[in-house]
Structures are given as C-alpha cells and as structure tokens.
Motif scaffolding. Sequence first.
Motif, mmCIF file in Angstrom:
data_model
loop_
_atom_site.group_PDB
_atom_site.id
_atom_site.type_symbol
_atom_site.label_atom_id
_atom_site.label_comp_id
_atom_site.label_asym_id
_atom_site.label_seq_id
_atom_site.Cartn_x
_atom_site.Cartn_y
_atom_site.Cartn_z
ATOM 1 N N UNK A 206 0.837 -1.202 0.000
ATOM 2 C CA UNK A 206 0.000 0.000 0.000
ATOM 3 C C UNK A 206 0.873 1.255 0.000
ATOM 4 N N UNK A 207 1.952 1.213 0.770
ATOM 5 C CA UNK A 207 2.887 2.342 0.799
ATOM 6 C C UNK A 207 3.569 2.506 -0.554
ATOM 7 N N UNK A 208 3.998 1.394 -1.147
ATOM 8 C CA UNK A 208 4.639 1.461 -2.462
ATOM 9 C C UNK A 208 3.686 2.012 -3.513
ATOM 10 N N UNK A 209 2.466 1.537 -3.499
ATOM 11 C CA UNK A 209 1.476 1.991 -4.481
ATOM 12 C C UNK A 209 1.236 3.490 -4.357
ATOM 13 N N UNK A 210 1.053 3.976 -3.127
ATOM 14 C CA UNK A 210 0.796 5.395 -2.920
ATOM 15 C C UNK A 210 1.970 6.250 -3.390
ATOM 16 N N UNK A 211 3.183 5.813 -3.089
ATOM 17 C CA UNK A 211 4.343 6.621 -3.455
ATOM 18 C C UNK A 211 4.698 6.515 -4.929
ATOM 19 N N UNK A 212 4.391 5.389 -5.547
ATOM 20 C CA UNK A 212 4.540 5.320 -7.001
ATOM 21 C C UNK A 212 3.600 6.301 -7.676
ATOM 22 N N UNK A 213 2.380 6.396 -7.166
ATOM 23 C CA UNK A 213 1.428 7.356 -7.731
ATOM 24 C C UNK A 213 1.933 8.785 -7.544
ATOM 25 N N UNK A 214 2.440 9.094 -6.347
ATOM 26 C CA UNK A 214 2.960 10.442 -6.085
ATOM 27 C C UNK A 214 4.131 10.763 -7.018
ATOM 28 N N UNK B 292 -2.238 -3.171 -6.814
ATOM 29 C CA UNK B 292 -3.635 -2.792 -7.021
ATOM 30 C C UNK B 292 -4.540 -3.327 -5.921
ATOM 31 N N UNK B 293 -4.295 -4.539 -5.522
ATOM 32 C CA UNK B 293 -5.143 -5.142 -4.497
ATOM 33 C C UNK B 293 -4.983 -4.469 -3.145
ATOM 34 N N UNK B 294 -3.829 -3.841 -2.911
ATOM 35 C CA UNK B 294 -3.598 -3.202 -1.613
ATOM 36 C C UNK B 294 -4.159 -1.789 -1.561
ATOM 37 N N UNK B 295 -4.558 -1.236 -2.697
ATOM 38 C CA UNK B 295 -5.018 0.161 -2.734
ATOM 39 C C UNK B 295 -6.323 0.329 -1.960
ATOM 40 N N UNK B 296 -6.359 1.381 -1.144
ATOM 41 C CA UNK B 296 -7.577 1.663 -0.349
ATOM 42 C C UNK B 296 -7.694 3.170 -0.195
ATOM 43 N N UNK B 297 -8.036 3.843 -1.295
ATOM 44 C CA UNK B 297 -8.090 5.302 -1.285
ATOM 45 C C UNK B 297 -9.133 5.824 -0.308
ATOM 46 N N UNK B 298 -10.308 5.189 -0.268
ATOM 47 C CA UNK B 298 -11.377 5.660 0.626
ATOM 48 C C UNK B 298 -10.978 5.527 2.088
ATOM 49 N N UNK B 299 -10.168 4.532 2.373
ATOM 50 C CA UNK B 299 -9.768 4.319 3.765
ATOM 51 C C UNK B 299 -8.484 5.023 4.148
ATOM 52 N N UNK C 125 8.665 14.603 -5.437
ATOM 53 C CA UNK C 125 9.214 13.450 -6.146
ATOM 54 C C UNK C 125 10.306 12.774 -5.322
ATOM 55 N N UNK C 126 11.234 13.557 -4.806
ATOM 56 C CA UNK C 126 12.353 12.994 -4.065
ATOM 57 C C UNK C 126 11.891 12.316 -2.771
ATOM 58 N N UNK C 127 10.920 12.908 -2.090
ATOM 59 C CA UNK C 127 10.396 12.295 -0.868
ATOM 60 C C UNK C 127 9.713 10.963 -1.194
ATOM 61 N N UNK C 128 8.963 10.931 -2.271
ATOM 62 C CA UNK C 128 8.290 9.694 -2.670
ATOM 63 C C UNK C 128 9.298 8.612 -3.017
ATOM 64 N N UNK C 129 10.352 9.004 -3.743
ATOM 65 C CA UNK C 129 11.380 8.027 -4.122
ATOM 66 C C UNK C 129 12.102 7.475 -2.902
ATOM 67 N N UNK C 130 12.324 8.319 -1.919
ATOM 68 C CA UNK C 130 12.987 7.836 -0.711
ATOM 69 C C UNK C 130 12.127 6.790 0.002
#
Length: 500
Positions: free
Chosen positions: A159-167, A212-219, A247-252
Amino acid sequence: MSLEVSPAVERAGSVARGRAERAGSPTVRLSDWLLGVLEEDEGRPFELLVRLGFDVRALQRQLEVSPPIPAPSTDAIYTAAKGHSIRLRGEPSLTTDLVMLAVMMVNDSFRAALERYGIRVGVVEHALRSDMMAAPDTIEQPPAEFVAAEPVDQSDAARILDANLNRARESLRVLDDYARFSLNDAALTEELKRLRHRLADATELLPPSLLLQSRNTLGDVGTTISTAGEFQRATPRQVAAVNFKRLQESLRSLEEFGKLDDARFAREVEQIRYAAYTLERAVLTGSAGRERLAAARLYVLLTGSQCVNTMDWTIAEAAAGGASVFQLREKQLPDRELIALAHQVRKWTHKANALFIVNDRPDIARLVGADGVHLGQDDLSPHDARRILGPDPLIGVSSHSLAQVRQAILDSADYLGVGPTFPSTTKGFDQLAGLEFVQAAFAATTLPAFALGGIRPENIAEVVAAGGNRVAVSAVVAEAEEPQVVARQLFGALSDVSSG
C-alpha cells in the motif's frame, strides 16, 4: 538469453545502439558501449571511475572522437560480463559496472587506447574485486541466539509502495509539463521523460496485482488532511520546485519500503532519486538563467590588445548599439594585472548597465564582483566553478556538440556558447561545428544560447535563419572604428527574432 539484465544495463545498450545509428555506423562500436554505460552521472560505472580518481569527462570527450572499433554482439558482451561477475563476485548477476569492465577488456586495441586516455583497466578490475571482498563486512551478523523474524505484512508495504509510485508519477508529469510548456525545452523534457521510463522499468520488478489489491483510497486517512500552503503557488517555477521535493520524498519512501520486497527495485529507485537531484538543479538553475538573460541578444568578448580604441570607450559604444553582456577574455596577463583590469571593466559595465563575465577564471570573477564566468570544455567544471562563485553568479559553458549541450544543461549552466559557426580571426578551431549545429542546439534547448565564431553583419542573417536568436562576437566590434554602428547592425538583425 536467460541471463537477468537490469534496467540500467538495458538503457546502456539502448544508448549505445542509438549512438551508432546517429553516427551512421553499421555496427555498434566499443566507444558507443562505454559512452552508454557512462551516460548517467549517478550510475555505478561513472561513480566508480570518479572514486578511482579518473577524469571521466576527459574520457567521454576522447571517446567521442576515438577511432571506431566494432563491438562484439550484445550477447557476447553480456556473456563476458557474466564471466567477470562469477570470477569477481561468485554469482552471475549483470550490472553496468561489470558490463563496463567487459567492454574495456574485450579488445586489446581498445584497452590500450583507454590506457592512453588515462584509464587503467587493471585498477578498475581490482576495485570491483575489492568491493566484493569488502561486502561481507557490511552484512549484519545474526544474534548469538536464534530470534524469529517478525512477519512482514506484505499488504501494508504494498500500500505504501502503491501510494508513493502514484505520487512520484504525478510529480514527474507536472515537471514534464513545466519543462515542455513553460520552459519549452526539448532537452529537459527528454531527460524527464527518461526518468519516467526508468521508474516504469523499475516498477516492473514489483508484482502489479499486489499493488492494485492493496489500494484503499477511501480508507486513507491522509486524504482528509491538508494545509493552507498546499494550495498556494506564486509562479510556475515554484510549482516545479515543490514537485521536485515531492518526487524525491516519494522516491525515498519507495527505496526504503521497496527493500522489503525486491532489493533490485530499491537499488534502481535510489539511482532514480540521485538523477532527480541532478535534474532539479538543472531545471531550477536554468530557469533563473533564462530570467536574467531574457533580454540579452548581443554578447561581446573583449581583449585589450584587440581593441583599436580604449576598452572603456569600446564598451560604452557597443552597449549603446545594443550589447548587454561583455566578457573579459585575457589569456596572457599576469594575475595582478588581470585583477586590476577586471576591476576597471566592472566599473565600465556597471556604467553601461551591462553584465560582466570573466573568461575561465571564477576566482577573478568573485574577487572583482563580476556577474559570472564563462568556461570552455577544458576549464573547471561548472560544479567546481559554482563552489568558488557561490549560488548567484552566472556560469556559461562553450559547447561544440549536442552531447556537450546536454551535459552543460545537466551541469546547471546558466547559458551556452554554441559554435564555432564560421572561421574566426580571434580563435583557431580544429573543426567548425557550423550552422547545422547552431540549428540543432537552438532547437534542443531554450536555455539562453549565444552562437559564436566569426559572426559579422555580413553573415548574421544565416545565423538567424538557422534559429539563432543570440550571438557572441569579438573582433568585429573590438576592431571597429565605430563599435556602436557594428553593434547596432548585429542587434538589429536579432531584434525581430522572437525571444527564446
């Protein structure tokens, strides 16, 4: 091949093939391969050679003009690199530093040429072996008593990876738009596009279904938290600055949590983060240079012995004719005399409301309070000059090829000298870049660029037709009985060109 190839190795091969195609070579050359693996300043090969004390920039320049030696097939290079990996590391991984070693050692003539260029291949090989031998010392030793590892909740990490990849992807899109539509800069847009592709390649190392399965935008509790500053932006440049940090914070975060899933992914994201730092400097410094030089069209280089009249009078007259940047180019004066003259030129350019640039010498530029320094390809690097000058003065770089244009941009030059365009009476050149290069350079970037070399009122129309909207001249003004008249002719030819 069944051999696993990293995204960085694939990019190096792609760069090598692209270089061969652009040169019209029927085969990829060994110099193409070595330039390919050294393409990225933050890459392992580049950093290794720098750490060993080799002059990588000089090597790149030598490779650009070195005699063509055909490379073996890609499979042969990968097989040789695999052999080096097994010999030096005990396992068959394939990374860019091993590909570099394979390219260096595959041909005796090429290896001998590298030795002449100052690159000792044996030292490189020894360093790679030493890195391997030192590796066990960096591995954390297990505790004396067995302790069961904590179970990793894969869905939380995903979930953390998915969110930061999007960012990260969103930030790169914003930055791409800034470079493309605000700066209108093809070179920077291409660099950001390349960074997006690198991130996409790295993402392929992760299982997509898990993300994708870990994504929980509403939550996501973070979607309801914001600050006033998030909705305040004053300029497009500020938008870019904010998104570079995002970008740099997300990559970290991707790098740290990626270690839980795939170490290869984490390593690649680390390199992307380093590349983002370089691009941040290039984009934001270049934006400042564009602002300070927005109105500059005519740039005059002066040497005291060349001026038929006094230098102060020549500056005043040329400025009255439209020149707004003056460079003091004295190669022979002792330092004490040079400093004294530079102090005077500083006064004269202040009076003329013009910028003052010192050729080659950032130390002199700083001592006399000049507006900047201009560097050739064999002078100090922009990075070293910046350490002397500080953050504000301008740094210009002479460029004679598109590769040098690109490197100057990544080195955070504020402006470029582009040429030589025509034969010059002031400075001899081994080879003319010509109008074709002027056209390509001005199309590649909107960083302020001044076409230089033999430009006169009689041929400036050809420069303008090639897309040149700024020029740098020397003898045609310095040797003129009426510098204002000549400057006005040159400036007039440029005044109708839309600003770049």
